[in-house]
Design a protein around this motif. Structure first.
Motif, PDB file in Angstrom:
ATOM      1  N   ALA A  16      41.082   0.268   0.742  1.00 59.52           N
ATOM      2  CA  ALA A  16      42.523   0.077   0.964  1.00 59.52           C
ATOM      3  C   ALA A  16      43.155  -0.651  -0.223  1.00 59.52           C
ATOM      4  O   ALA A  16      44.267  -0.307  -0.666  1.00 59.52           O
ATOM      5  N   THR A  17      42.439  -1.627  -0.763  1.00 64.35           N
ATOM      6  CA  THR A  17      42.957  -2.384  -1.908  1.00 64.35           C
ATOM      7  C   THR A  17      43.214  -1.474  -3.106  1.00 64.35           C
ATOM      8  O   THR A  17      44.298  -1.489  -3.703  1.00 64.35           O
ATOM      9  N   LEU A  18      42.211  -0.653  -3.431  1.00 61.34           N
ATOM     10  CA  LEU A  18      42.349   0.203  -4.622  1.00 61.34           C
ATOM     11  C   LEU A  18      43.358   1.330  -4.380  1.00 61.34           C
ATOM     12  O   LEU A  18      44.105   1.700  -5.287  1.00 61.34           O
ATOM     13  N   LEU A  60      37.124  -4.078  -7.408  1.00 61.07           N
ATOM     14  CA  LEU A  60      36.824  -3.347  -8.641  1.00 61.07           C
ATOM     15  C   LEU A  60      35.360  -3.444  -8.999  1.00 61.07           C
ATOM     16  O   LEU A  60      34.747  -2.478  -9.433  1.00 61.07           O
ATOM     17  N   ARG A  61      34.803  -4.642  -8.810  1.00 57.64           N
ATOM     18  CA  ARG A  61      33.400  -4.845  -9.158  1.00 57.64           C
ATOM     19  C   ARG A  61      32.508  -3.925  -8.334  1.00 57.64           C
ATOM     20  O   ARG A  61      31.539  -3.382  -8.824  1.00 57.64           O
ATOM     21  N   GLU A  62      32.851  -3.748  -7.069  1.00 56.94           N
ATOM     22  CA  GLU A  62      32.008  -2.939  -6.181  1.00 56.94           C
ATOM     23  C   GLU A  62      32.273  -1.439  -6.298  1.00 56.94           C
ATOM     24  O   GLU A  62      31.488  -0.637  -5.823  1.00 56.94           O
ATOM     25  N   SER A  63      33.405  -1.082  -6.880  1.00 51.73           N
ATOM     26  CA  SER A  63      33.748   0.342  -6.896  1.00 51.73           C
ATOM     27  C   SER A  63      33.008   1.083  -7.995  1.00 51.73           C
ATOM     28  O   SER A  63      32.688   0.520  -9.043  1.00 51.73           O
ATOM     29  N   GLY A  64      32.740   2.348  -7.764  1.00 52.91           N
ATOM     30  CA  GLY A  64      32.095   3.155  -8.784  1.00 52.91           C
ATOM     31  C   GLY A  64      33.108   3.869  -9.668  1.00 52.91           C
ATOM     32  O   GLY A  64      32.752   4.722 -10.479  1.00 52.91           O
ATOM     33  N   LEU A  65      34.354   3.470  -9.534  1.00 50.52           N
ATOM     34  CA  LEU A  65      35.462   4.159 -10.208  1.00 50.52           C
ATOM     35  C   LEU A  65      35.311   4.206 -11.718  1.00 50.52           C
ATOM     36  O   LEU A  65      35.737   5.149 -12.372  1.00 50.52           O
ATOM     37  N   PHE A  66      34.717   3.149 -12.268  1.00 46.26           N
ATOM     38  CA  PHE A  66      34.666   3.045 -13.720  1.00 46.26           C
ATOM     39  C   PHE A  66      33.284   3.382 -14.275  1.00 46.26           C
ATOM     40  O   PHE A  66      32.967   3.033 -15.400  1.00 46.26           O
ATOM     41  N   ALA A  67      32.468   4.049 -13.483  1.00 41.86           N
ATOM     42  CA  ALA A  67      31.093   4.323 -13.908  1.00 41.86           C
ATOM     43  C   ALA A  67      31.069   5.074 -15.243  1.00 41.86           C
ATOM     44  O   ALA A  67      31.928   5.912 -15.515  1.00 41.86           O
ATOM     45  N   ARG A  89      39.337  10.361 -19.984  1.00 40.55           N
ATOM     46  CA  ARG A  89      39.478  10.760 -18.580  1.00 40.55           C
ATOM     47  C   ARG A  89      39.848   9.559 -17.708  1.00 40.55           C
ATOM     48  O   ARG A  89      40.717   9.633 -16.846  1.00 40.55           O
ATOM     49  N   LEU A  90      39.188   8.447 -17.983  1.00 35.08           N
ATOM     50  CA  LEU A  90      39.466   7.211 -17.238  1.00 35.08           C
ATOM     51  C   LEU A  90      40.941   6.822 -17.350  1.00 35.08           C
ATOM     52  O   LEU A  90      41.548   6.332 -16.392  1.00 35.08           O
ATOM     53  N   LEU A  91      41.502   7.053 -18.537  1.00 36.03           N
ATOM     54  CA  LEU A  91      42.883   6.632 -18.783  1.00 36.03           C
ATOM     55  C   LEU A  91      43.909   7.670 -18.371  1.00 36.03           C
ATOM     56  O   LEU A  91      45.110   7.390 -18.413  1.00 36.03           O
ATOM     57  N   THR A  92      43.463   8.863 -18.019  1.00 36.18           N
ATOM     58  CA  THR A  92      44.442   9.901 -17.695  1.00 36.18           C
ATOM     59  C   THR A  92      44.278  10.473 -16.291  1.00 36.18           C
ATOM     60  O   THR A  92      45.234  11.029 -15.757  1.00 36.18           O
ATOM     61  N   SER A  93      43.101  10.361 -15.696  1.00 35.46           N
ATOM     62  CA  SER A  93      42.931  10.930 -14.358  1.00 35.46           C
ATOM     63  C   SER A  93      43.788  10.185 -13.341  1.00 35.46           C
ATOM     64  O   SER A  93      43.924   8.965 -13.383  1.00 35.46           O
ATOM     65  N   GLU A  94      44.369  10.938 -12.421  1.00 32.74           N
ATOM     66  CA  GLU A  94      45.274  10.297 -11.461  1.00 32.74           C
ATOM     67  C   GLU A  94      44.544   9.338 -10.525  1.00 32.74           C
ATOM     68  O   GLU A  94      45.167   8.478  -9.907  1.00 32.74           O
ATOM     69  N   HIS A  95      43.219   9.494 -10.415  1.00 29.42           N
ATOM     70  CA  HIS A  95      42.474   8.590  -9.542  1.00 29.42           C
ATOM     71  C   HIS A  95      42.194   7.244 -10.187  1.00 29.42           C
ATOM     72  O   HIS A  95      42.097   6.234  -9.522  1.00 29.42           O
TER      73      HIS A  95
END
Lengths: 186, 186
Positions: A16-18, A60-67, A89-95
């Motif tokens: 929910a936070t992210l 953020l620490r727990e998320s795999g978003l920046f793998a 991709r990290l800087l342009t993907s909508e996620h």
């Protein structure tokens, strides 16, 4: 799922936070909204995380978003191009883009987020090390060149162009950046 | 000093805007506080600038805070090192750092500030052009190398290291960054 590291429903809270961060941006992210969306009482959230930044840092620490998938293409140029493509991709993907820009550029006024940002980049650098170790073995890295400086130049160029200058940053730019770092401008 | 470009006391208004930004950060910058400090009615401010971002954009555009002295040291390495040193100062001096980080990293959610940021960097690039023209004349720039990519790499490395990675960025780093861009990592 009560653990020593967070309350019950900790995954729903982080999600929910992210999500709220991506939807509304950092300024409008409110612990009340996280509580409502994750179905957790806000006093519970405050008990675990005293501030919005502390909650965001944990999420953020727990998320795999920046793998980072550490590439091994058999050559330094291919590896750097693969890393550059992932940063792009990290800087342009909508996620990822809204979360990345809202957090990693947090700056000195938000010490908890700044700490997340620094540990994120330190972790990336550590995982990129094998790329340069292999390049040294293959004789592809000039003696005396610091891999950290190479990554500052390459990652910096992509961040700078996309987020600050608002310039075009497609595949051609990524190749040019990699080739200029490798071959030099002079 | 009433002009077509702003109300009376426009200089005091812009100075108050940038001082308050440096003191309290972007989030807490309020038009009411600018009005109080500059001794101007807040309805006057709203008449000229409909939002905080519009006022900030105007204040930044008119300020000499981000001025670039285009160096001419007689060589590309010296010129790039001088530019790198100026960027470093911009990002670390107590007079400019808070303003720079609060505005130039504004991002896509603040279109008026994003526009200021883009036009700032476009203006810098235009003023850096003579450095590269002279380098071409002297045979110091490899054919096919894009000066814009060179500046993205160099400026990007400094921004990235100082603001995102939170790394050390002293004179040794600036020299290493310039030398790696010029001579290549391979």
């Amino acid at each position: 799922m009560s653990t020593q590291n967070g309350p019950r429903k900790v995954e729903a809270i982080f999600a929910a936070t992210l999500d709220l961060l991506a939807e509304h941006g950092y300024e409008k992210l409110a612990i009340e909204a996280v509580a409502a969306r994750s179905g957790v009482n806000k006093t519970t959230l405050y008990r675990w995380w005293p501030s919005k930044d502390a909650l965001l840092a944990a999420a953020l620490r727990e998320s795999g978003l920046f793998a980072l998938d550490v590439p091994d293409t058999g050559g330094l140029r291919g590896d750097l191009l693969a890393v550059a493509t992932q940063i792009h991709r990290l800087l342009t993907s909508e996620h990822t883009a809204p979360v990345v820009t809202a957090t990693l550029t947090a700056g000195p006024r938000r010490p908890e987020l700044g700490e997340v940002s620094r540990s994120f980049f330190a972790d990336r650098l550590a995982r990129e090390e094998p790329i340069f170790d292999r390049a040294v073995t293959r004789g592809e890295l000039r003696s005396g060149v610091d891999p950290v400086v190479v990554m500052d130049l390459l990652a910096g160029a992509i961040w700078f162009r996309l987020l600050l200058r608002g310039g075009e940053g497609g595949p051609k730019f990524l190749e040019e950046a990699v080739d200029t770092v490798l071959n030099g401008a002079a």
